[in-house]
Design an enzyme around this catalytic site. Sequence first.
Site, PDB file in Angstrom:
ATOM      1  CE  LYS A  54      -3.858  -2.428   2.058  1.00  0.00           C
ATOM      2  NZ  LYS A  54      -4.757  -2.690   3.180  1.00  0.00           N
ATOM      3  CD  GLN A  98      -3.551  -4.353   6.351  1.00  0.00           C
ATOM      4  OE1 GLN A  98      -3.802  -3.262   5.842  1.00  0.00           O
ATOM      5  NE2 GLN A  98      -3.711  -5.470   5.678  1.00  0.00           N
ATOM      6  CG  ASP A 121      -9.642  -0.314   5.101  1.00  0.00           C
ATOM      7  OD1 ASP A 121      -9.282  -0.741   3.981  1.00  0.00           O
ATOM      8  OD2 ASP A 121      -8.966  -0.436   6.132  1.00  0.00           O
TER       9      ASP A 121
HETATM   10  N1  L34 Z   1      -7.859  -2.619   7.151  1.00  0.00           N
HETATM   11  N2  L34 Z   1      -7.145  -4.729   6.566  1.00  0.00           N
HETATM   12  C1  L34 Z   1      -7.634  -3.538   6.202  1.00  0.00           C
HETATM   13  N3  L34 Z   1      -7.910  -3.225   4.903  1.00  0.00           N
HETATM   14  C2  L34 Z   1      -7.697  -4.132   3.925  1.00  0.00           C
HETATM   15  O1  L34 Z   1      -8.021  -3.854   2.663  1.00  0.00           O
HETATM   16  C3  L34 Z   1      -7.155  -5.383   4.259  1.00  0.00           C
HETATM   17  N4  L34 Z   1      -6.833  -6.332   3.311  1.00  0.00           N
HETATM   18  C4  L34 Z   1      -7.025  -7.744   3.640  1.00  0.00           C
HETATM   19  C5  L34 Z   1      -6.315  -8.004   4.975  1.00  0.00           C
HETATM   20  N5  L34 Z   1      -6.495  -6.936   5.937  1.00  0.00           N
HETATM   21  C6  L34 Z   1      -6.921  -5.678   5.598  1.00  0.00           C
HETATM   22  C7  L34 Z   1      -5.838  -6.215   2.416  1.00  0.00           C
HETATM   23  O2  L34 Z   1      -5.268  -5.156   2.189  1.00  0.00           O
HETATM   24  C8  L34 Z   1      -6.348  -8.421   2.464  1.00  0.00           C
HETATM   25  N6  L34 Z   1      -5.573  -7.392   1.811  1.00  0.00           N
HETATM   26  C9  L34 Z   1      -4.675  -7.620   0.738  1.00  0.00           C
HETATM   27  C10 L34 Z   1      -3.913  -6.605   0.185  1.00  0.00           C
HETATM   28  C11 L34 Z   1      -3.034  -6.845  -0.872  1.00  0.00           C
HETATM   29  C12 L34 Z   1      -2.899  -8.094  -1.384  1.00  0.00           C
HETATM   30  C13 L34 Z   1      -3.660  -9.127  -0.844  1.00  0.00           C
HETATM   31  C14 L34 Z   1      -4.530  -8.873   0.210  1.00  0.00           C
HETATM   32  C15 L34 Z   1      -1.919  -8.334  -2.480  1.00  0.00           C
HETATM   33  O3  L34 Z   1      -1.175  -7.461  -2.842  1.00  0.00           O
HETATM   34  N7  L34 Z   1      -1.866  -9.566  -3.039  1.00  0.00           N
HETATM   35  C16 L34 Z   1      -0.951  -9.949  -4.060  1.00  0.00           C
HETATM   36  C17 L34 Z   1       0.124 -10.899  -3.532  1.00  0.00           C
HETATM   37  C18 L34 Z   1       0.749 -10.451  -2.253  1.00  0.00           C
HETATM   38  C19 L34 Z   1       1.761 -11.459  -1.689  1.00  0.00           C
HETATM   39  O4  L34 Z   1       2.730 -11.761  -2.394  1.00  0.00           O
HETATM   40  O5  L34 Z   1       1.583 -11.928  -0.546  1.00  0.00           O
HETATM   41  C20 L34 Z   1      -1.727 -10.688  -5.152  1.00  0.00           C
HETATM   42  O6  L34 Z   1      -1.260 -10.687  -6.298  1.00  0.00           O
HETATM   43  O7  L34 Z   1      -2.778 -11.257  -4.844  1.00  0.00           O
END
Ligand code: L34
Length: 296
Positions: A54, A98, A121
């Site tokens: 982020k 988060q 969010d």
């Molecule tokens: N407050 N908490 C708050 N807001 C959110 O919007 C989240 N979330 C979830 C968990 N807790 C939170 C996220 O940001 C899940 N989440 C999230 C954010 C980014 C990615 C996955 C989940 C992401 O970038 N995924 C990548 C791979 C990341 C890796 O390598 O681990 C993808 O390509 O799916």
Amino acid sequence: MSAEIIDGRKVAELVRASVREDVDQWVAKGNRAPFLQVVLVGDDPASIVYTGTKTKACKDVGIDTNTLVLQDTISAKELKGIIKDFNQDDSVDGILVQSPLPSHIPLYDVIETIDFRKDVDGFHPMNVGRLSVDQPCFRSCTPAGVMELFKHYSIPVKSKHAVVVGASNIVGSPMAVMLSRENSSGKATTTICHKYTRDLTQHTINADILVVAAGQPHLIKAEMVKEGVVVIDVGINRVADETSEKGYRLVGDVDFESVRKKASWITPVPGGVGPMTVAMLMKNTLLAAKKSLYPE
Ligand code: L34
């Protein structure tokens, strides 16, 4: 049939490019850059990765940001005090705590402390409530990102049968609302399945659009879906893998290899919904800075 892949990384880049342009224009008019305050409590490894992603995205689009890292021994009262200070601070446009929080801190006590005008969010009951009555609001980033994917690929939603598996506050529930209501370009007939659903397959087999956010690796198998289904896999599970550098690999809630043979469209994990969550957060933070949703 072999499904077309929905490329979340590509669409997320397009969303970010559009936010970048808007931020530039906003700043060129003499405004300060939007500012996102991230709060990270404890050292959950996934949370560290996500908040890092982020921060990077903010830099990429010209949003200023700071991450406050707090020890997991902090009390709910202290944490809420810190949030109240951010609420008062006019230089803070968006506040993101988060999730998950340590078990001694009730998440919704904290979320309800955030000024809903800064709740990028979209978790505050004011925003969730406004979503459910089809009014403008901050929309939870993950389901909003899914709606953006449908729009980008011109995947029709209106009058389709959408089935959501998982009823969490962050994804499943707002996803079902967006899919069904008008102002989120939904207008689908929507079914919500959850852990009390008796025969999951009976529902998933009838889905034109299947969104899976259950947090269970390989929950959805080919025999559970119909030919031509659009599959959105929100699951992001770490499974042990000694052959990978990190010691784990990411898998979704959908058995990708078998389901892709029946689907018309499918999101991969990683590279599907995850990057969209982050891109939509950029959009929400810009909206917060511009006070577009809740003018003063
Ligand atoms: N407050 N908490 C708050 N807001 C959110 O919007 C989240 N979330 C979830 C968990 N807790 C939170 C996220 O940001 C899940 N989440 C999230 C954010 C980014 C990615 C996955 C989940 C992401 O970038 N995924 C990548 C791979 C990341 C890796 O390598 O681990 C993808 O390509 O799916």
